[in-house]
Each structure stands twice: as C-alpha cells, then as structure tokens.
Design an enzyme around this catalytic site. Structure first.
Site, short mmCIF file in Angstrom:
data_model
loop_
_atom_site.label_atom_id
_atom_site.label_comp_id
_atom_site.label_asym_id
_atom_site.label_seq_id
_atom_site.Cartn_x
_atom_site.Cartn_y
_atom_site.Cartn_z
CD GLN B 246 6.34 1.89 -10.44
OE1 GLN B 246 7.15 1.66 -9.56
NE2 GLN B 246 5.25 2.60 -10.22
NE ARG B 387 11.90 8.72 3.06
CZ ARG B 387 11.15 9.63 3.62
NH1 ARG B 387 10.69 10.62 2.91
NH2 ARG B 387 10.86 9.55 4.89
CB CYS B 388 12.69 4.54 -4.06
SG CYS B 388 11.80 3.19 -3.28
CD GLU B 753 0.03 6.71 -4.59
OE1 GLU B 753 1.21 6.95 -4.34
OE2 GLU B 753 -0.75 7.55 -5.09
#
Lengths: 308, 798, 164
Positions: B246, B387-388, B753
């Site tokens: 991305q 986590r990402c 989002e």
C-alpha cells in the site's frame, strides 16, 4: 471438532498449502480401483469429490503415497428406484442428487438436506459416497442416512457387504469401512414420509452445522404420530438417531405435540462436543430447540398435505 | 485468443448516470462546471480487473526467479536449541535455506519513514534469533525452484525448540516477570498517563456509570495476502521489488536502509493489489527476509503468502479493552469521563508498538461536549502475532464511547437517541475545542444523527419493537455517532502528481498513490478531466512505481480524497494554464479568450476555432524553437498538495436487529449510514467504501474471531474457522449524505475507514438494546451466538 | 513422482501438457498456461476466488488436480470475456453497479455468477445472496455485487422478451 483441529494442526505444521507428492491412479472400473486399494493398503486414499480431502492434502495434514481417483468410473454414478429401494451410486454428485426426480419423490429428506450442503460450487463436485466416507460430524448426509436407516454398501477384493448407517459411523471422521473397502452405493427404502424437515444452525450460510436436525414424520389416519425418524448432526462425534424423541412422539396427536418436550427427549443421553465455535452446553440447548422446531415443521407439512 | 485493447476500454453502456450534485460549489480557483466530479462515473480500473487481466503480484514473473517458503515456530515461546537445515538444503530444487545467522551481517538497522526514526518499535529481526516469540514466528526461509519444492524442503528442516511458558494476555503481561522481548526490558510497549482534575465533578455528579468494555482480536484479511518478488542485481547494484504494498515509497526507503543502499538504487513497483486495509502499509519481517535472501543469492526471490500464513502471521488487530466511568448531570449532560485503556499488541507489531492509545485518547470525546477526560493507557506485548494497522486502527474510541452512551442512557432511564441529542456538538458550538485539545470545525454530527434516525425510522421502530416484545420477539436498534480524523500530519499531509501530455496529445497522470480498491485511478481522472475538458477514459494513470512516481505516503488512512485530489487538481490547473498559453500562441489569440473542451482548446464563443491537444503537443514538442521565449517546450506539469494538519469527517450509523433468544443468532434487519465526507468526487465510490467497511464491522462483531488456546496456539488459521461474512450475512446499506466541505481545493474529505469505524458499535448497541428487557448485559465483543446466549442465560435466574 | 499426460480443452483450445499429479488445476491454469485471471485466495476451498467452469459447472479449481480434468472443457474468466474486446453482460453489470473494488475476488464472482444465472434466470434478492454465498469479498460489502446480479438477470430477461 474437525475444523478447529484443521486450523490448529495447520498452525503447528507450518502453513503449507501445496500438497505433498503422490502417485495418481484413475481406474475406469470398480474392480480396478479395488485391486489398487488392495495392493497399496493404507498408503492409498480414495479420491471422490475432493471437496473435503483436497484441503486436507493441500494443508499437508495427511498425506498418501497413492491417490485413487474414482471420478472416471461411470458405473458409480446413478440414481435408480426399483423394488421399493432407491439406490444412489457413491460417485453421484450432491448437485445431481439435489436435482433428481427420483430422490425428490422417494427420499425427500435427502433432497431437502442437499440444499444445506456448502455452496453450489461444492455440490458440483462433492459426492454422497465422499460425504458419508468422510463422516464429518457436522455433515447433513450422514444424519439423513442414519435417520432413514439407510444401507451402505462396501466393496473390496474380498467381496461386498452391507452395513446399516447407524453401524457405519463409528466416530468423528471414522467409519466401519476397512482400509481396502470402497463405499459403492447407498440404499434408501421407499418410505416417503408424510412430512419432513431439515433444520440447522450454522454460523454462516453453507457452513457445517453447529447443530442440525433431519427428521421425517408419518401420521396415522387419526393424525397421530405413527412414526418419527429423527437424526441429529453437529452435536456429537457421530450422527445421532434420537430414539428418545421418537418414542415420546409416537402416538401423540399431531396438534398436541410439544416441541420443547420432543427437543429435550431428542438430546437425552447425548454427549455433545465443544470446539472453537460452540461449547457442549450451547450445542445441547440449541439442538433441543431445533429438534422441536424440525418436528413441528415436519408435522405441519404432513397435516397440510393431508388437508390441502 | 486475441488480447483485449489495453488502453481504451470499450464502454458498452452509459458512462454515468446523471451527475449527483451534492452541496455547495467547490472552493478553490478554477473549479470548472464539473461534468465528471460528483458523478457516478464507471471505473477505469474495471475492464482489466473484470476480464482477469489485472496484474497482481502472484501474476508477475521475473526470469530466473526462485520461490520462498518459511519454516515457522509451532510454539508461542521457546528457545531455539538448533535449526538443522542440512536435509532441506539437499532436497531437489533447493537453492538455499537461510536462518538469521545468514542475515546478521547484511541486515542493518532501519526504520519507517512514515512513523519516523524515533518511534519505539519491538526488535524487528527478519527471522527468529535464538528464541521464538509467537506461534508462527518465521525461523528459516527456504528458497527453491517452485513453491511446491520449497514446502517439501521446509518440512525437512529440523527445528529443535525448548518450549517455555508464554505470555498471552494483558493481565499476565503486566504482572509477570517473563519478558516477551527481553531487549525492551518491559512488556509495556507504550503507556499514556493523562489524568484530569475530576474528583469534584465525579463526587458531585447526579449519575456515575462505570463499565468495562472489551473488543476481541480480529484481523484485516484482504482477499490477497502479502507477497513480493525481490531482485538484487549485484552487477548493477540495484534492488528491484515488485510487491503487494500500500506504500511503495515507504517500502523503498525501509529496504534501502536495511541493506545500506542509497534510496535511488532501490525501485519498488506495485501493480494491482488485492486489498490491504493497513496490513500492507508497512514492511513486515517476512518481506525483510525475502529481500535479504535475494541480496544473499543475487537472484530474484518470490514469496506469495498463503492464507494460513496470512491468518497466522500477517498482522492481527483490535484486541483491547477499557474501563470507563462517565459522570452526567441529572439531565444526562456529560460532565466527565475516566478511561483506563489496555491493549494486547502481540509480539512483533508493525508499525511501531502498534498502540493506538494516542488516537483513542484524542478522540474518545467524539462528537459530544465532554468537558473533562482522564485517560490512562498501557499497550502490552504478548507471545501472539503482532498488531498491524487495520482500517481505523484507533476505532476503539468510538466502539467504547458509543457503547457507554447506550449503557449510560439505560442506566439513567433515557433513550439512547435522546442522550445523544442532549450532548451532541451542534453547528452553534463550532469551532469547538475538545477536552483533549482537538479543534472541531467543519463537521456535522448533529445533522447526521437526525438524518440517520430518520432513515432508520427510529420512532416507528420503537413502536414495532414494543409490539414484537409482546409477541416474545426481541428486536433492537443501535446508534453509532463519531468524528473521524483524517491523518494528514507530517509525511501524510502531501501527495504528488505529474501530468504529462505526449507529442501525440495523449494524457498521462502519474501519482504517488497506491490505490488498491479505492478507485483512485478513476476519481483522479474525473478531477483532471473536468479541468482539462477531456474524458476520464482518455487519461492513462500510473502509480506505484517509485522510479517514476513522485514520493507518496501510501494509500490508506482515508486521505486520498484530501491529498491526492488536491495534487490532481493543482497539477491539472497548471497544465490547463500551459495549454492555454500554447494554444494562444498557435491560434494567435489571447489565452484569456480560450477554453478547454472536447479534448482540445477553442476560442470562447467560437467552437470552430479550435485546436486539438495533439496539435498543441506537436507545437510544444516538435517545433520548440518556434515557441515564444516565455513558453518552455513540452507539456509536463508537477504539483504537490499540502493538506491542513487535521481534516475531520463524521457520520452516524443506525442498525436494527432481531435476536433469537433460543439460539443467540443475531439477524440484521436494516442498516443505514448518514455520512458527511464533504462533496463527493464519485458517490458510487463513497458508498462502496462505506459498504465494505460496514461489512468488516459486522464481521468483526458477529462472525470473526482470531482465537488462541491456553498455550498460545492459534485455533483459527483457515477460512473454515475464521469466519468472514458472506453475502447472506451482510445487509443492504441505505445512505444519506450531508455535505460540509473541508478547507481544501474541492473540499473533499476521506471516507475509506469510516464504514469500519461506525459499524461495530451500531451492531453491538442494537443487540444490547434488544436484550435489555431481559436484563442481559452486553459489554463488548465477540457476539457470536454462543456469547449472546450466554449473556441471556446469565441474566435469567433460572 | 511420475508425470502424467494431460489433454484438456481450456477456453476452447486444446492443450496438452505433462503434469505432476499434485499440481492443482488452479496452479496449472495460472503457471503453465499463464491464465492468471483465476486467483488464489485461500487454497482450501472456501473463498471462491479460484472458481472456473468444468464442463459448464462452476467448481473450485484449487480443489481439483489438473490431471483430473483430462478430457474436460475448462472455462476461465478469460474464456468468458468476448474475443476482440468488450465485456460480457455479467462483466458489464458488475462495472455498472460498482461490484468490484480491488478486483481480486472478481473473476471468481464473474465465473460463478455466469454459471448461476444460467440456472436461475429470475432470482429473488434472497436467492441471489444465497447464490453468492460461496464467494468471499472483502472490499464491497456485496451490495454492488448483488445489484450486478439482479441487473444482469433483468437485462437477460429483457433480451429474451425482445426475442419472443
């Protein structure tokens, strides 16, 4: 339950999705396939629809030196109805069973259950022989076979034998078939019920059932329950014939049937399993509820058929 | 089979339905009448994607490339006694098997440009070094002629581990002496302490309601996993990486630093990417290992992550909880809140510590007038997958706050809609500075609240609900109101664009974006087409190749409509000005008397007096000496946008459900979103982004659950157990639009989002509302049927 | 392990190749024939991104070994695309209704829907969602896809009516 075992084992094994090497055989007759199976023993695995076996192979949870593909044996694909028995060849696809006039008329519970199996892409390849042999506790066909007292025909180089459905399923993903035996046919006696129903609870549309019920009901001339045949799936390692519920229902006038009582009786003595999707307590509660619902629906269908 | 035309897609239907005019005229100089901006223009990406002609990383081959597979730890924590790769190395088709030993000398310290060199991170070694820290931790990388052979060899690696007791949950992480990362000296990855002087307020409040709200672990699951082909060419001293990313420029600088290469000797190329949701924004350890393997071998190395790896080790998210106290006056006005926020960030979080405490703190007040906030946070490392970033990483502020609003409302006997009405920031309050110092302006939470309530038919639903209850059926309605920050601070605040018209008159737009489903190729073409008076389909779009594209911070974080649109608008206006000047020279007319339309320039009021872009390009390129001295030859313009440091969008979600109290199954009846992302470049794209986010929120609440057992073994690493919602589990979403422009050219705000942020609490609140009459307490997720039934059972005394 | 000779028709063209038995149909199509439109989203038969037609029936190509397709006719998304450019009616409907975003799941949907519509020419909204439930999408929330299927069905019905 299977799927969680699959995920856990996948994590432990290292996340591979290309199958280990194997030798491939595509016999064109049943006898050829039996001879191969006899030769290779437990180094061989029979390949039917592949919808359950191929993921296992791809994830390297199991491996076999030899794969014996049954898809090139046309003699194993058929649905016939003669002498009061519907015979379904093991390699008949779920799609073909769902579309079979013979099955719809003579074994409607099997037809109804088919719509719950996965998705149409799965049903285009998945077979009844594969489904019964794989014996996933959450699968529909094994429960229908048990509910309807189906006979399962097993063949090997040593000959042919018939096993009743209830005896056939011996444990989670385990059957009475020997390592050199191939399931060749399933037989359902012609006893079209007055009403039948398949009710299941799955997390999503098409998933294996967390709890499921397949039942067939017959009413006598006074609209009392003459017979109830009820199979539970998803709750225990094997499909369960709910004899307790069947007894409670027998003789009861259709309008007086208490789904809650039937449901409780269906789960009496059943040891439910726990997995990542649901624990035993949940399965028991829900299965009892669904059993009552399924019987009520089947009875409703029976009464409407009578009056409509 | 002939190849379909590569450039001009054959549009066999109408290009668009009528333009959807929404709101006031756009700000900014030179905003033209807008044939395309604001309209539901069909996407330029679609023809290649629909026909299977997209180029995803697994479609890309490089001559001589080798294939990688990883050997991973089967235990959550342990010492590595030995790794014996000799048998694996000897297997057919195997080129190499590397462990950390082989990378130690060549792997230098590096950092992410986006978060900066000073950001705290766990020790991100490409492979485990002496010990393993989560089940799935990559220990060795096998390089072979095919993925099949690499997996065969991976099985032959003999990994001898001494399992040790793992740290799996927050409480243990805080209490134990066992360190997940001994180097860090503590399991606390990050912490915030921001108390407020609120004793008096809490002491004197009419109502104080306290609850602990928990959010479970669930994950991004793009349909395409991670993947890359890394090719180090020693002769040229150049590293080329084709990647599912991305943020190609981020990957470029990160890998350049890692190998000690100058940035301009590293090229990252991004083709089509099958979704990311944040998981592909930053470089991960496996990607580091693949690059290092190529560097060691001097050969191209390809790694395509499979689904089991992606679920196991691709980056997890969302696992956090908070104990919240809210104080209100007797009329329900919020007086103060106390939040103690705890996060489980796993072992190898990316980026940084994975903590979102700062975002949760800043936006906990949300769209309400909350005078005082006391906030404490700890993020805890554990021996689980790290986590990402995942779509709205900080969204727990909305999940927690919106649940608390309903909990408070029920506790004090108010309807949740009324409690929100009492507290919501209205137009009259703006500009408003929140208790956490965030300056709110250009937002419309009150309008969206009323619009959503109207769309869902709130009052009528309450009557329907009462009737259903009388019938023994349990229906519920849930609201979720939020303000969304679009992160445009620092490197995130600028996007670059190059516009080039070639000698034949063809237009190419080159941007630093990395669109992977956000339709940037289309929306930017709409903007440029409006300015240049041409068709969007006439614009070729290039992104994602760091050799060509201007530096960009990557695509994610809802900022494309802010920074990318700004850059596209600016670069198109500069080209327009140039074209008019060249046309003025060619037609011998003043530039002020000229207009762009139909792929050319004409004299205003005299459409016949025109010149095509092709003729202008000829003049600009092929006869440069004939141009006036003040017109530079060629047709190439560049621009960079600069966004305000904070842009805010807002929305309200409303959802109705029916809960089957016999089975715990939740059925969504209706779902609506009233959103304000400012003027919309393409309403179709906006609605699609929201719908996708809502599906992820519904999935997160009702179906998806990343589960570990008591030993730290993951139980949900296939799609049979990690349950993504299908078309049967997701409703149609109804939309309402409110338009409050941002202070940017065009006024567009982001929307990528928002759907994922607003949806979880709408669903949770609806379930809680449905079960409230039974006394069932719902205080978070997951809300699968078993959990719902357990809540019902816990409330019933029998 | 020994390789086998595979003779199969793919998108109307006869293909002969030597294949290892464990090579899946999906990998055969992608790596040997360079038909990369068929995608791998899970390789264990759940996501549907690998859907192709085998003798007209939609199947998951990751759950079938290439060698099993001997003598069959396989159609991929490339084979459903009109030769010489343009889009099929199903592809056109997806485009018109914004039924795709990142595009990774899209070929699987196009193939599945093309087969499904042939058997369900006049579907209800509920039936459409059931028919789609064997394919996973992570970007669209399915809304545009459902609209696309309805639009394609309606367009086909109008064309049928026009021919009567």
């Amino acid at each position: 339950m299977y799927n969680t075992v699959l995920s856990h084992a996948v994590a432990m094994e290292g996340q591979l999705v290309k199958a280990a090497p194997f030798s491939y055989h595509a016999p064109e007759t049943l006898d050829e396939s039996l001879a191969l199976l006899a030769e290779f023993g437990d180094e061989a695995k029979v390949l039917a629809g592949g919808q359950s076996l191929v993921p296992v192979l791809a994830l390297r949870l199991s491996r076999f030196e030899h794969l014996i593909d049954l898809n090139r044996i046309p003699a194993l694909r058929y649905v016939t109805g003669t002498d009061g028995v519907t015979r379904v060849g093991a390699m008949t696809t779920q799609a073909a069973i769902g579309g079979s006039e013979e099955v719809r008329r003579r074994v409607p519970l099997l037809a109804d259950a088919t719509a719950y199996i996965g998705h149409f892409q799965i049903r285009n390849r998945g077979t009844i022989g594969g489904s019964l042999s794989h014996a996933d506790p959450g699968a529909e066909y094994p429960a229908v076979a048990v509910a309807l007292d189906a006979d399962i025909v097993l063949a090997s180089v040593r000959g042919t034998r018939t096993v009743g459905a209830t005896e056939f399923f011996t444990g989670s993903f385990t059957t009475a078939a020997g390592p050199d035996e191939v399931l060749t046919e399933v037989r359902f006696a012609h006893r079209p019920p007055d009403g039948c129903a398949v009710v299941e609870l799955a997390r999503r549309h098409g998933d294996f059932a967390i709890a499921g019920v397949a039942c067939a009901v017959e009413l006598d001339s006074a609209e009392r329950v003459q017979s109830l045949r009820l199979g539970l799936f998803g709750v225990a390692p094997v499909p369960v014939r709910a004899a307790g519920a069947e007894q409670v229902a027998r003789g009861t006038p259709a309008g007086e049937l208490d789904p809650v009582a039937v449901g409780h009786a269906a789960l009496a003595g059943v040891s439910c399993v726990s997995d990542v999707h649901a624990d035993a307590g949940y399965r028991e509660r829900v299965a009892a509820h669904l059993a009552g619902q399924a019987v009520a629906r089947a009875v409703r269908e029976a009464r409407e058929a009578r009056h409509g | 089979m002939t190849e379909p035309a590569a450039t001009e897609p054959a549009r066999t239907g109408p290009a668009r339905t009528g333009p959807a005019r929404t709101g006031p005229a756009r700000t900014g100089p030179g905003a033209t009448a807008g044939r395309y901006v604001g309209a539901r223009v069909q996407r330029l990406e679609d023809p290649r994607l629909l026909t299977g002609r997209g180029s995803y990383i697994d479609d890309h081959t490089v001559p001589g490339m080798l294939h990688a597979a990883f050997v991973r730890s089967p235990v959550a924590r342990g010492g590595i006694s030995s790794v014996d790769v000799s048998a694996a190395r000897a297997m057919p088709g195997v080129a190499a098997v590397f462990t950390m030993e082989d990378f130690r000398e060549i792997c230098r310290p590096t950092f992410s440009t986006i978060i900066g060199r000073d950001a705290v991170t766990p020790p991100l070694r490409p492979l485990a070094d002496g010990d393993v820290r989560f089940a799935g931790d990559p220990v060795a990388i096998v390089i072979a002629q095919s993925r099949y052979l690499a997996e065969d060899a991976a099985e032959a690696v003999d990994l001898d581990l001494e399992p040790m007791p793992p740290v799996l949950d927050i409480e243990t992480g805080l209490a134990t002496g066992i360190l997940v990362h001994p180097e860090t000296g503590s399991n606390v990855a990050a912490a915030i302490s921001a108390p407020a002087d609120d004793e008096r307020v809490f002491g004197g409040a009419a109502h104080v309601v306290t609850e602990t709200v928990a959010q479970h672990r669930y994950v991004a699951v793009p349909m395409e996993g991670r993947g890359l082909v890394a090719s180090w060419e020693p002769g040229r001293g150049e590293l080329t990486i084709w990647a599912a990313t991305q943020a190609p420029h981020e990957m470029r600088s990160y890998c350049a630093r890692m190998l000690g290469l100058p940035e301009h000797r590293v090229r990252v190329v991004m083709g089509d990417v099958g979704g990311g949701f944040g998981q592909k924004m930053f470089v991960t350890r496996e990607e580091m290992a693949v690059v290092l393997a190529s560097y060691r071998l001097g050969r191209p190395v390809r790694w395509i992550e499979d689904r089991a790896e992606n679920l196991l080790a691709g980056g997890h998210a969302r696992q956090e909880q908070a104990t919240i106290s809210m104080a209100t006056d007797r009329d329900g006005r919020l007086l103060a809140a106390r939040v103690r926020h705890l996060e489980n960030v796993g072992a190898y979080s990316v980026p940084g510590t994975g903590s979102v405490g700062g975002g949760v703190a800043a936006f906990f007040p949300g769209p309400y007038r909350l005078p005082l906030l006391s906030f404490a946070n700890q993020a805890v490392y554990t021996n689980t997958c790290g986590r990402c970033a995942y779509r709205g990483p900080w969204l727990f502020e909305t999940v927690a706050r919106e649940q608390m609003m309903d909990i408070v409302a029920r506790a004090i006997g108010m309807d949740p809609l009324d409690l929100r009405r009492v507290n919501v920031i209205t137009d009259d309050d703006l500009p408003y500075t929140s208790a956490t110092g965030v300056r709110y302006e250009r937002i419309s939470p009150a309008k969206t609240l009323e619009q959503a309530a109207g769309l869902i038919g709130y009052d009528a639903f309450r009557r329907e609900q009462a009737a259903a209850r009388a019938d023994g059926r349990y229906l519920g309605v849930g609201l979720s109101l939020y303000v969304e920050p679009i992160q445009t601070r620092g490197p995130l605040g600028s996007e670059g664009a190059i516009l080039r018209i070639d000698p034949t008159g063809e237009i190419t737009l080159i941007m630093g974006t990395a669109s992977h489903g956000q339709s940037v190729e289309t929306t930017m073409a709409q903007i440029v087409a409006d300015v240049l008076g041409c068709e969007p389909a006439s614009i070729a779009f290039i992104q994602g190749d760091t050799a060509i594209a201007p530096w960009g911070p990557g695509t994610g974080g809802s900022k494309s409509a802010v920074i990318a649109a700004g850059a596209a608008q600016l670069v198109a206006e500069r080209m327009r000005d140039k074209l008019l000047r060249v046309a003025g020279h060619v037609l011998e007319v003043a530039a002020d008397d000229l207009e762009l339309s139909g792929g050319g320039v004409h004299v205003r009021g005299d459409p016949e007096a025109r010149v095509s872009l092709g003729q202008l390009a000829e003049a600009a390129y092929l006869n440069p000496a004939a141009l006036p001295a003040d017109i530079e030859p060629g047709l190439l313009t560049t621009a960079r946008s600069v966004a305000p440091p904070l842009v805010l969008a807002n929305a309200c979600h409303a959802c109705t459900v029916e809960v089957d109290v016999h089975t715990g199954v939740v059925r969504i009846l209706r779902y609506v979103v009233s959103e304000d992302c400012g003027p919309m470049i393409n309403p179709m794209v906006v609605e699609g982004q929201i719908a996708g986010g809502v599906a992820q929120g519904i999935g997160g609440v009702l179906y998806e659950h990343m589960v570990y057992d008591g030993d730290g073994n993951p139980l949900t690493t296939t799609f049979m157990d990690y349950l993504l919602p299908t078309a049967c589990e997701v409703p149609d979403v109804g939309y309402g639009h409110v338009v409050t422009p941002a202070d940017t050219p065009g006024g567009y705000k982001g929307v990528g989002e928002g759907g994922a942020i607003g949806s979880p609490p709408a669903v949770i609140n609806a379930v809680a509302d449905a079960l409230a009459p039974l006394g069932a307490r719902i205080t978070g997720t997951p809300l699968g049927p078993a959990q719902v039934l357990a809540a019902v059972a816990a409330a019933a005394p029998d | 392990m020994a390789e086998h000779q595979l003779e199969v028709t793919v998108n109307g063209r006869a293909v002969t190749a030597m294949v290892e038995p464990r090579l899946t149909l999906a990998d055969f199509l992608r790596e040997r024939l360079r038909l990369t439109g068929t995608h791998l989203g899970c390789e264990h038969g759940v996501c549907g991104a690998c859907t192709v037609l085998a003798d007209g029936a939609a199947i998951r190509s990751c759950l079938v070994f290439a060698i099993q397709m001997r003598g069959s006719a396989v159609t991929t998304v490339e084979g459903l695309t009109p030769e010489g450019g343009g889009l099929s009616d199903v592809q056109e409907a997806f485009r018109a209704e914004h039924g795709l975003q990142c595009g990774f799941c899209t070929p699987g949907f196009v193939v599945s829907v093309t087969a499904w519509l042939a058997d369900h020419p006049d579907p209800t909204a509920e039936a459409i969602r059931e028919g789609l439930s064997g394919n996973l999408c992570r970007c669209t929330g399915y809304q545009g896809i459902v609209r696309a299927v309805a639009a394609a069905a309606a367009a086909r019905a109008r064309r049928e009516a026009g021919h009567d």
